[in-house]
Write an enzyme that holds these catalytic residues in place. Structure first.
Site, PDB file in Angstrom:
ATOM      1  N   HIS A 177       0.839  -1.192   0.000  1.00 34.44           N
ATOM      2  CA  HIS A 177       0.000   0.000   0.000  1.00 34.44           C
ATOM      3  C   HIS A 177       0.879   1.249   0.000  1.00 34.44           C
ATOM      4  O   HIS A 177       2.058   1.206   0.380  1.00 34.44           O
ATOM      5  CB  HIS A 177      -0.903   0.014   1.239  1.00 34.44           C
ATOM      6  CG  HIS A 177      -1.918  -1.087   1.243  1.00 34.44           C
ATOM      7  ND1 HIS A 177      -3.015  -1.089   0.413  1.00 34.44           N
ATOM      8  CD2 HIS A 177      -1.987  -2.240   1.964  1.00 34.44           C
ATOM      9  CE1 HIS A 177      -3.729  -2.182   0.618  1.00 34.44           C
ATOM     10  NE2 HIS A 177      -3.129  -2.904   1.554  1.00 34.44           N
ATOM     11  N   CYS A 188      -0.414   2.431  -4.333  1.00 35.72           N
ATOM     12  CA  CYS A 188      -1.198   3.625  -4.611  1.00 35.72           C
ATOM     13  C   CYS A 188      -0.302   4.856  -4.450  1.00 35.72           C
ATOM     14  O   CYS A 188       0.564   4.885  -3.572  1.00 35.72           O
ATOM     15  CB  CYS A 188      -2.373   3.720  -3.648  1.00 35.72           C
ATOM     16  SG  CYS A 188      -3.536   2.344  -3.765  1.00 35.72           S
TER      17      CYS A 188
END
Length: 465
Positions: free
Chosen positions: A180, A221
Site C-alpha cells: 500500500h 497507490c
C-alpha cells in the site's frame, strides 16, 4: 581427473578441457597449459559457483535485486504472491544468482489458517505454487523501513540472513516494492517509508558509487509521488504502477480463498517479461514501460528519473540474462480475467464477502460490527482532515483549495512529519488502507503552511475524536 583426459593440446581461454575423454595423452607443454588454465579456473570458482560464472553481466559487473512485499494479513495475499513469482523469474528463469537476490516478506500467507492449500501461494487462477523454493532473507518483525534502507546502503546486518546489498560501481541494481502507499509514503507491516528518507538513501548510494545503474519497479497507490522529484542525473529510473494522484489496482479474484491473487500492473509487467522470454535483451526499459502502460487500463503507469540512458537499456541489464540451462516453462497461467478493484478497497470487500459466506451467527455479528466500524471510521477520517485543514488555513475558502486534488510534494520533511503524526495519533494505513484516499488533504498543507502548526492541528483533532 578430467583435466588430464585429453587428446588435443589446450590453448589459453579454451574451457573444453572440462569435457572428459577416454584417452590419457598429452605432452609436457600441454601439462603446463593445463595447470595454468586450471589454476585460473579454480581462483574464479573460489568466490563464485559455476552457474554464477556462466551468467556474469557485461563489463565485469553483477546484477543485484532487492524485492519486498511490505504488507501482512490474509487479505493482502497478492503482495507476497507477486514477490514470490518474481523471485522465481529472477533466479530460476533469468539466471540471477540467489546470493544476489535479497527478499523481504512477512511470510504469514503460505501457512495462514485461512489458506485452504497449506504451504502454497499462487499468482494466477489454477496457477503453480510460487512459494516453494523462495529464500526469504527478512521476515516478520524484520520487515521494517529502516532495515530495508540499511540493506540498500549495504550495511552489515545482524538480523535475518544478514544479506545486504554489496553492489559496486560496475553493478546494476533492480528493486521491486509491492504494498500500500499514500502521497509520499509506502507502507510496511509496522511502519512507513517516507519519500524524504528514501531520497536521502538514494543520494547516499549515488555518492558512494553503490551502483552503476538502478531500476525501481513500485506497485502501490500514489507510487509516483515517491519519485516525482527524482533527479535524472543519479542513474536511477523508477517505473510505478500509478501516478502521484491515484490508486493502483488489485486483480484476479480467487472466490474460494476470497483474495486477489495479484496486482494488475505487476501482473502485466511480469506477463510481458514471460512473453518475450528468453529474449530479454531485445526489449528496452522504455519499450516495456510503454507496453505495460497500455496494458494497465485502470491506473496510469508512470516513469521517473533518468529517461536518457537507462531508458534505452535492455531489460536484461536489470532482470537477468537467461541461459540455456534455465527452465522455459512459464510459472503462471496467464489466461484469466483481471476484474480490477482499487487496492484501498480490497480489505472492505474481503470483510463483506466473508460475512456473506458465513453461516455462523457469532462470526456474522462480529464481521458486521467490524464492517460498521470501518464505514464509520472512513467518514470520521474525512471529518478530521476537514477540521485540520480549517484550523490551519483559517477559512473555508482556503480549505476548499487544499482539498481539491493532490499537489506536488515540495516539502518532503513536512510531508513526513504530518503523516507520522496522523498515523501515530489517528489511524494507520496498514489497518485502515482506505484512509490513503484522503491523506492528500493533509499533505497539501505543507506547500503553504508551517509544519508545526499542521502537526498541532492533527494532534488537537485526533485527540478530540
Amino acid at each position: 581427473k578430467q583435466w588430464y583426459q585429453r587428446r588435443v593440446p589446450i590453448t589459453a581461454g579454451d574451457t573444453s578441457f572440462l569435457a572428459s575423454s577416454s584417452v590419457f595423452e598429452f605432452k609436457k607443454n600441454d601439462m603446463f597449459r593445463i595447470a595454468l588454465v586450471a589454476a585460473c579456473f579454480l581462483l574464479a570458482v573460489q568466490s563464485h559457483p559455476i552457474e554464477d560464472l556462466l551468467q556474469q553481466p557485461e563489463e565485469g559487473g553483477q546484477i543485484w535485486a532487492v524485492i519486498i512485499a511490505g504488507s501482512n494479513n490474509w487479505y493482502n495475499y497478492r503482495h507476497q504472491s507477486d514477490v514470490c513469482h518474481l523471485y522465481h523469474l529472477l533466479t530460476k528463469k533469468h539466471g540471477i544468482p540467489k546470493k544476489n537476490v535479497i527478499t523481504f516478506m512477512y511470510n504469514d500467507i503460505a501457512f495462514n489458517e485461512e489458506n485452504p492449500h497449506q504451504g502454497v501461494i499462487i499468482n494466477a487462477l489454477h496457477g503453480k505454487d510460487v512459494y516453494e523454493g523462495v529464500m526469504i532473507d527478512y521476515m516478520g518483525k524484520d520487515v521494517t523501513p529502516q532495515l530495508f534502507l540499511d540493506v540498500l546502503m549495504g550495511k552489515d546486518m545482524e538480523f535475518g540472513s544478514r544479506k545486504s546489498l554489496k553492489s559496486g560501481p560496475k553493478d546494476t541494481v533492480f528493486v521491486n516494492f509491492v504494498d500500500h502507499g499514500g502521497p509520499g509514503v509506502l507502507g510496511f507491516p509496522a511502519g512507513e517509508l517516507h519519500v524524504a528518507d528514501l531520497t536521502k538513501t538514494l543520494q547516499t548510494m549515488y555518492m558512494d558509487k553503490h551502483y552503476k545503474q538502478m531500476l525501481w519497479y513500485v506497485e502501490a497507490c500514489y507510487s509516483g509521488s515517491m519519485f516525482d522529484e527524482l533527479s535524472p542525473d543519479m542513474n536511477i529510473t523508477a517505473h510505478t504502477a500509478s501516478n502521484t494522484k491515484e490508486s493502483s489496482y488489485a486483480c484476479v479474484k480467487d472466490e474460494e480463498m476470497d483474495v486477489y491473487l495479484g496486482d494488475c500492473w505487476s501482473l502485466n509487467w511480469m506477463n510481458n517479461t514471460e512473453q518475450i522470454y528468453p529474449n530479454l535483451s531485445k526489449e528496452t526499459v522504455e519499450e516495456q514501460y510503454e507496453i505495460v502502460k497500455n496494458m494497465t487500463t485502470h491506473s496510469h503507469a508512470s516513469i521517473y528519473g533518468d529517461l536518457t540512458y537507462i531508458y534505452k537499456e535492455p531489460i536484461s541489464v536489470f532482470l537477468g540474462h537467461p541461459g540455456s540451462a534455465i527452465e522455459v516453462e512459464p510459472i503462471s497461467d496467464w489466461d484469466y480475467i483481471y476484474k480490477p478493484i482499487p487496492s484501498q478497497d480490497v480489505m472492505m470487500e474481503y470483510l463483506k464477502s466473508k460475512r456473506d459466506k458465513s453461516f455462523d451467527v457469532e462470526e456474522t455479528e462480529k464481521l458486521d460490527a467490524e464492517i460498521r466500524y470501518h464505514i464509520l471510521t472512513e467518514g470520521k477520517v474525512q471529518e478530521i482532515l476537514e477540521q485540520v485543514s480549517y484550523q490551519v488555513t483559517g477559512s473555508r475558502e482556503m480549505d476548499t483549495v487544499f482539498s481539491r486534488h493532490p499537489q506536488t510534494i515540495a516539502h518532503p520533511e513536512c510531508n513526513k512529519g504530518v503523516l507520522s503524526a496522523f498515523f501515530s495519533q489517528c489511524y494507520k494505513m496498514q489497518t485502515h488502507p482506505y484512509i490513503t484516499k484522503y491523506l492528500y488533504r493533509l499533505t497539501n498543507l505543507c506547500n503553504a503552511y508551517n509544519v508545526k502548526n499542521i502537526i498541532s492541528a492533527v494532534t488537537d483533532n485526533c485527540n478530540c475524536n
